[in-house]
Design an enzyme around this catalytic site. Structure first.
Site, PDB file in Angstrom:
ATOM      1  N   GLY A 134      41.245  70.083  48.191  1.00  0.00           N
ATOM      2  CA  GLY A 134      40.831  71.070  47.189  1.00  0.00           C
ATOM      3  C   GLY A 134      39.378  71.461  47.261  1.00  0.00           C
ATOM      4  O   GLY A 134      38.947  72.111  48.225  1.00  0.00           O
ATOM      5  N   LYS A 205      47.922  67.577  55.106  1.00  0.00           N
ATOM      6  CA  LYS A 205      46.451  67.556  55.100  1.00  0.00           C
ATOM      7  C   LYS A 205      45.916  66.615  56.186  1.00  0.00           C
ATOM      8  O   LYS A 205      44.933  66.922  56.865  1.00  0.00           O
ATOM      9  CB  LYS A 205      45.948  67.123  53.723  1.00  0.00           C
ATOM     10  N   GLY A 302      43.669  71.724  41.339  1.00  0.00           N
ATOM     11  CA  GLY A 302      43.311  72.420  40.100  1.00  0.00           C
ATOM     12  C   GLY A 302      42.754  73.803  40.388  1.00  0.00           C
ATOM     13  O   GLY A 302      42.331  74.101  41.508  1.00  0.00           O
TER      14      GLY A 302
END
Ligand code: NDP
Ligand code: HSE
Length: 436
Positions: A134, A205, A302
């Site tokens: 992120g 990832k 988020g």
């Protein structure tokens, strides 16, 4: 200079964060980029919600093809997710000469090689900082900041949802499904949350980071993927008694024989900083031969944390849009004609330490039988815990921590241990990394 025009595909959690942060910090961002960055067009299936979110400030359509084929758009941001329509749109955008920013790790880990090839042929950039961890600028760190190093290993807590679940379960004794629901409401979880809990998202990832760290093509299909759904509360407790925390780690390691690429619940000594990363936070530990260990920590999911990484890519592309393609940083850090064919090792060949839990009869000789099997396979024991049987019980748990050995040795030992008359049921095996 006229603004660089951006088309946004998907204005959900990350898309709306990107729109809002870009607007809020417009002046600062323009001062950094040297040119204003303007979201000129948004495509989303829910046009009404998209119009509300964008407040009449840009054109909104429901057909994303209109964005990728619009000659006025310079950069396309793909924030739809998945590898169906998202792949088509990215390939079309590239074919139409547009630069692409994406947070879509699933797409890159599975189709990245094809996407980067197409982009290179077309002379456009594909940027993906938000795809791993992120808001943490780990792609930039691996690709540029650590470029002097021969990277030796990477170990990361790279899925916020599972770290959140493990933390809440341990601290508050909450139930797995209740915590997962909370993670979904907070916007951390993938559209299909099995990607999170079964380790697939972390493996996407880890695959991307391994490519950049070791200069190998993306090979998601060779990654070992194990999630947290089979983890027992008793193992979390026993690990703590022995001084370890259990985290879902994405690990890659360079060895003489090849690259280890694996995601699984892992015991880590509780004194390591990374063992104390809680909630939806992410952390990536990278070991380079020159720099030693470096640790990157922050919000891995988020709306605005991820938007932070998306916008960093927008600024990078804006700065480099007029530069000669040969002067850009290569997608996978290494020049595309210098990628290595170092193999990704099969799981049987990886080397690590192990936690074994077995349920046994509480009688003399059991431990001797187990340790003999381990010794015959040259597996050395590091620590052991034998629980007192509960009142009136004749069976108990034995927990053994081993020193490093090959996975195939431990698999062979477990097969033999499970055949002992005094051992009941399956032996639980977890991997342990010292990360020192
Ligand atoms: P969301 O589901 O919140 O947003 C996706 C948006 O795309 C929705 O608004 C959806 O509309 C829209 N959409 C779906 N199909 C189409 C289509 N064919 N054309 C146009 N719009 C479409 O996802 P996120 O924002 O959470 O994730 C986006 C990407 O970012 C994913 O690849 C994800 O893995 C990645 N990511 C997410 C992070 C996070 O914290 N959420 C962090 C890092 C990466 P509708 O709702 O109407 O279906
Ligand atoms: N589902 C992902 C996570 C989102 O929980 O980490 C960030 O990639």
């Amino acid at each position: 200079m006229k603004p660089i025009k951006v088309g946004l595909l998907g204005i959900g959690t990350v898309g709306s964060g990107t729109f809002n942060v870009l607007k809020r910090n417009q002046l600062e961002i323009t001062r950094r980029a040297g040119r204003s960055i303007e979201i000129a067009m948004v495509a989303d299936l829910n046009v009404e919600r998209a119009r509300e979110l964008t407040n009449g400030e840009c054109e909104v359509v429901n057909d994303a093809n209109l964005v990728v084929s619009n000659p006025d758009i310079d950069i396309v941001i793909e924030l739809i997710g998945g590898y169906g329509i998202a792949k088509d749109l990215v390939m079309k955008a590239i074919a139409n000469g547009k630069h692409v920013v994406t947070a879509n790790k699933a797409l890159l880990a599975t189709h990245g090689n094809e996407i980067f090839k197409a982009a290179e042929e077309k002379g456009v950039m594909v940027a993906f900082e938000a795809a791993v961890a992120g808001g943490i600028p780990i792609i930039k760190a691996l690709r540029e900041g650590l470029t002097a190093n021969r990277i030796q290993w990477i170990a990361g807590i790279i899925n916020g949802t599972t770290n959140f679940i493990l933390s809440e379960m341990r601290d508050k004794g909450l139930d797995f499904s209740a915590v997962l629901k909370q993670a979904q409401e907070l916007g951390y979880a993938e559209a299909d949350p099995t990607f999170d809990i079964e380790g697939v998202d972390a493996a996407h990832k880890a695959t991307i980071m391994a490519s950049i760290a070791y200069g190998i093509p993306m090979q998601f299909d060779k990654a070992h993927v194990e999630g947290i759904t089979k983890l027992q509360a008793s193992d979390i407790r026993y690990a703590e008694e022995l001084g370890y925390r259990i985290k879902l780690l994405g690990i890659s390691k360079r060895t003489e024989a090849g690259i280890e690429l694996r995601v699984h619940p892992t015991l880590i000594p509780e004194k390591r900083l990374i063992a104390n990363v809680e909630g939806a936070m992410n952390a990536v530990l990278v070991h380079g031969d020159a720099v030693g260990a470096t640790l990157y920590y922050g919000k891995g999911a988020g709306s605005e944390p991820t938007a932070s990484a998306v916008i960093a890519d927008l600024v990078d592309i804006t700065r480099l849009a007029t530069a000669d393609p040969e002067h850009r940083v290569p997608y996978l850090a290494f020049q595309s004609n210098s990628l290595s064919d170092l193999p990704v090792l099969p799981m049987a060949e990886i080397v690590t330490s192990y936690y074994l839990r077995m349920h046994v009869a509480d009688k003399p000789g059991v431990l001797a039988d187990v340790t003999r099997i381990l010794a015959d396979l040259t597996i050395s024991i590091d620590a052991m815990l034998q629980k007192e049987p509960a009142e009136g019980e004749t069976q108990t748990d034995i927990i053994i921590l081993t020193h490093q050995t090959k996975e195939k040795n431990i698999v062979a030992a477990i097969e033999k241990i499970e055949k002992l008359d005094s051992v009941f049921g399956a032996v639980t095996k977890l991997r342990l990394e010292e990360l020192s």
